[in-house]
Design a protein around this motif. Structure first.
Motif, PDB file in Angstrom:
ATOM      1  N   PRO A 322       0.801  -1.225   0.000  1.00 19.23           N
ATOM      2  CA  PRO A 322       0.000   0.000   0.000  1.00 19.23           C
ATOM      3  C   PRO A 322       0.835   1.279   0.000  1.00 19.23           C
ATOM      4  O   PRO A 322       0.308   2.363  -0.202  1.00 19.23           O
ATOM      5  N   ASP A 323       2.154   1.163   0.201  1.00 21.37           N
ATOM      6  CA  ASP A 323       2.961   2.348   0.470  1.00 21.37           C
ATOM      7  C   ASP A 323       4.413   1.961   0.163  1.00 21.37           C
ATOM      8  O   ASP A 323       4.843   0.849   0.496  1.00 21.37           O
ATOM      9  N   TYR A 324       5.190   2.885  -0.442  1.00 17.71           N
ATOM     10  CA  TYR A 324       6.570   2.549  -0.836  1.00 17.71           C
ATOM     11  C   TYR A 324       7.434   2.134   0.348  1.00 17.71           C
ATOM     12  O   TYR A 324       8.415   1.405   0.197  1.00 17.71           O
ATOM     13  N   ARG A 325       7.083   2.574   1.545  1.00 13.36           N
ATOM     14  CA  ARG A 325       7.921   2.246   2.713  1.00 13.36           C
ATOM     15  C   ARG A 325       7.899   0.767   3.059  1.00 13.36           C
ATOM     16  O   ARG A 325       8.804   0.264   3.721  1.00 13.36           O
ATOM     17  N   HIS A 326       6.851   0.073   2.582  1.00 12.95           N
ATOM     18  CA  HIS A 326       6.769  -1.369   2.868  1.00 12.95           C
ATOM     19  C   HIS A 326       7.935  -2.145   2.259  1.00 12.95           C
ATOM     20  O   HIS A 326       8.244  -3.251   2.702  1.00 12.95           O
ATOM     21  N   LEU A 327       8.600  -1.550   1.243  1.00 13.55           N
ATOM     22  CA  LEU A 327       9.748  -2.225   0.615  1.00 13.55           C
ATOM     23  C   LEU A 327      10.851  -2.516   1.629  1.00 13.55           C
ATOM     24  O   LEU A 327      11.518  -3.544   1.551  1.00 13.55           O
ATOM     25  N   SER A 328      11.095  -1.595   2.548  1.00 14.19           N
ATOM     26  CA  SER A 328      12.169  -1.822   3.524  1.00 14.19           C
ATOM     27  C   SER A 328      11.623  -2.075   4.936  1.00 14.19           C
ATOM     28  O   SER A 328      12.331  -2.641   5.773  1.00 14.19           O
ATOM     29  N   TYR A 329      10.371  -1.691   5.175  1.00 15.31           N
ATOM     30  CA  TYR A 329       9.713  -1.931   6.461  1.00 15.31           C
ATOM     31  C   TYR A 329       9.544  -3.434   6.678  1.00 15.31           C
ATOM     32  O   TYR A 329       9.836  -3.988   7.726  1.00 15.31           O
ATOM     33  N   ARG A 330       9.116  -4.122   5.617  1.00 16.86           N
ATOM     34  CA  ARG A 330       8.943  -5.572   5.691  1.00 16.86           C
ATOM     35  C   ARG A 330      10.191  -6.257   5.142  1.00 16.86           C
ATOM     36  O   ARG A 330      10.916  -5.679   4.349  1.00 16.86           O
ATOM     37  N   PHE A 331      10.456  -7.466   5.580  1.00 18.17           N
ATOM     38  CA  PHE A 331      11.638  -8.163   5.071  1.00 18.17           C
ATOM     39  C   PHE A 331      11.458  -9.675   5.173  1.00 18.17           C
ATOM     40  O   PHE A 331      10.579 -10.155   5.892  1.00 18.17           O
ATOM     41  N   GLY A 332      12.281 -10.405   4.419  1.00 19.81           N
ATOM     42  CA  GLY A 332      12.253 -11.868   4.492  1.00 19.81           C
ATOM     43  C   GLY A 332      11.138 -12.488   3.677  1.00 19.81           C
ATOM     44  O   GLY A 332      10.871 -13.685   3.786  1.00 19.81           O
ATOM     45  N   THR A 333      10.487 -11.665   2.836  1.00 23.00           N
ATOM     46  CA  THR A 333       9.431 -12.183   1.988  1.00 23.00           C
ATOM     47  C   THR A 333       9.462 -11.365   0.701  1.00 23.00           C
ATOM     48  O   THR A 333       9.947 -10.231   0.708  1.00 23.00           O
TER      49      THR A 333
END
Ligand code: NIG
Ligand code: FE
Length: 347
Positions: A322-333
């Motif tokens: 939903p938001d570009y920050r999820h690219l580095s906020y989430r990890f391992g998937t």
């Protein structure tokens, strides 16, 4: 968003070094293993023995995974041949992979990756081999005639190549029209970053312990600083390059995986971005710039890829977030849904 450009990898090799991973977990250091004849030399032995087809088949799987994680251009180094035939075999494998894969590969000659065991205690003779035999052979084989230039890189480090030896190799490469890169200040600050600036290198890479004086030189230059946070992570070390400080000083910072069987067996640029936010003080937006347009400049392709602009190649990603920050906020998937390379859906 634009596809990721991964501007520093050793993706082409045979075998693996899982046993060394376990040795390091029990306390041996990367450079100790290398000094004892293992490390890079282990992969050199495996790669020398492998046929070009074996190298291509093993490396293709890694390129497939990189593409699935959103990388559309990858730089790939030689450096596991360390003799003329072996280095030419690696360049040939890189050429075959580039032709047979949706990903585009930017090749780099890294004949000066390690002093091969057979040259221990006469290192300068090996430097002469690189300059007087390997480089002319590469030129004779036609690798310097292509439109996209061949880069030349050196591992400038204690136990590898000194600043003087690095200068000799890179100056010769420059005279031949090759683009320049350097592994600088990964473990010890020898002056490799200043050398990169002096010679007008396209990039200086690692920079984990570069002194502030040299960071200022880098900031005032056109040389891109390529940071590789997967490498200290892969080595279970806690010392990372000062990404925040470099950006504040005005360095053009790019990120790369450094994918290699020794320090960092990682195919994912988003994972590297997640590390850069947490351990190098970069913002999610800065890690996107560093993995696209700045990374494109780090391989000399800043005018062709790395951003969504009319006239550039349509290397694009569709992400499920939903938001570009999820690219580095989430990890391992893997959150990359679709990869488009030069206008075609490829993954
Ligand atoms: O960038 N430091 C030198 N080269 C690689 C490691 C290569 C290897 O261990 O096979 C690096 O970390
Ligand atoms: Fe490297």
């Amino acid at each position: 968003m634009p596809g990721f450009v991964d501007p520093h990898t050793h993706v082409v090799f045979a075998g693996d070094r899982a046993p060394e991973f376990e040795m390091r977990l029990r306390g041996a250091s990367y450079m100790e293993i290398m000094a004892a004849g293992g490390g890079i030399m282990n992969t050199v032995r495996a790669t020398r023995e492998a046929s070009p087809e074996d190298i291509v088949n093993e490396s293709r799987k890694r390129l497939d995974r990189m593409l699935a994680h959103g990388t559309t251009i990858v730089e790939a180094k030689t450096g596991y041949g360390l003799n003329t035939a072996g280095e030419l075999k690696m360049l040939e494998a890189i050429r075959l992979l580039d032709q047979g894969h949706a990903l585009d590969i930017v090749p780099t000659f890294l004949g000066a990756h390690a002093i091969p065991t057979e040259y221990k205690d006469h290192e300068d003779e090996y430097v002469s081999l690189v300059v007087d035999e390997m480089m002319p052979a590469i030129e004779a084989a036609g690798y310097l005639d292509h439109q996209a230039p061949l880069f030349c890189d050196v591992f400038c480090e204690e136990g590898a190549f000194s600043v003087g030896q690095s200068r000799r190799i890179l100056q010769e490469a420059k005279d031949l029209g090759m683009g320049l890169k350097i592994h600088a200040d990964e473990f010890n600050a020898l002056g490799g970053t200043a050398l990169a600036v002096e010679l007008g290198a396209t990039s200086a890479d690692h920079l984990a312990c570069t002194p502030e004086k040299e960071l200022r030189l880098l900031a005032d230059s056109d040389t891109v600083g390529v940071l590789l946070p997967g490498t200290p992570f892969g080595l279970a070390e806690t010392h990372y390059a000062q990404g925040r400080k470099m950006i504040d000083l005005g360095v053009a910072v790019a990120l790369a995986t450094d994918l290699n069987p020794g320090t960092c067996y990682c195919e994912s640029m988003p994972f590297v971005m997640a590390l850069a936010c947490r351990y190098m003080g970069m913002t999610p937006a800065e890690t996107i710039v560093a993995s696209t347009i700045n990374a494109a400049y780090a391989v000399g392709l800043g005018n062709e890829v790395g951003s969504l602009e009319i006239g550039k190649k349509a290397d694009l990603l569709v992400l499920d977030m939903p938001d570009y920050r999820h690219l580095s906020y989430r990890f391992g998937t893997n959150l990359v849904e679709t990869v488009i390379k030069a206008g075609r859906v490829v993954s």
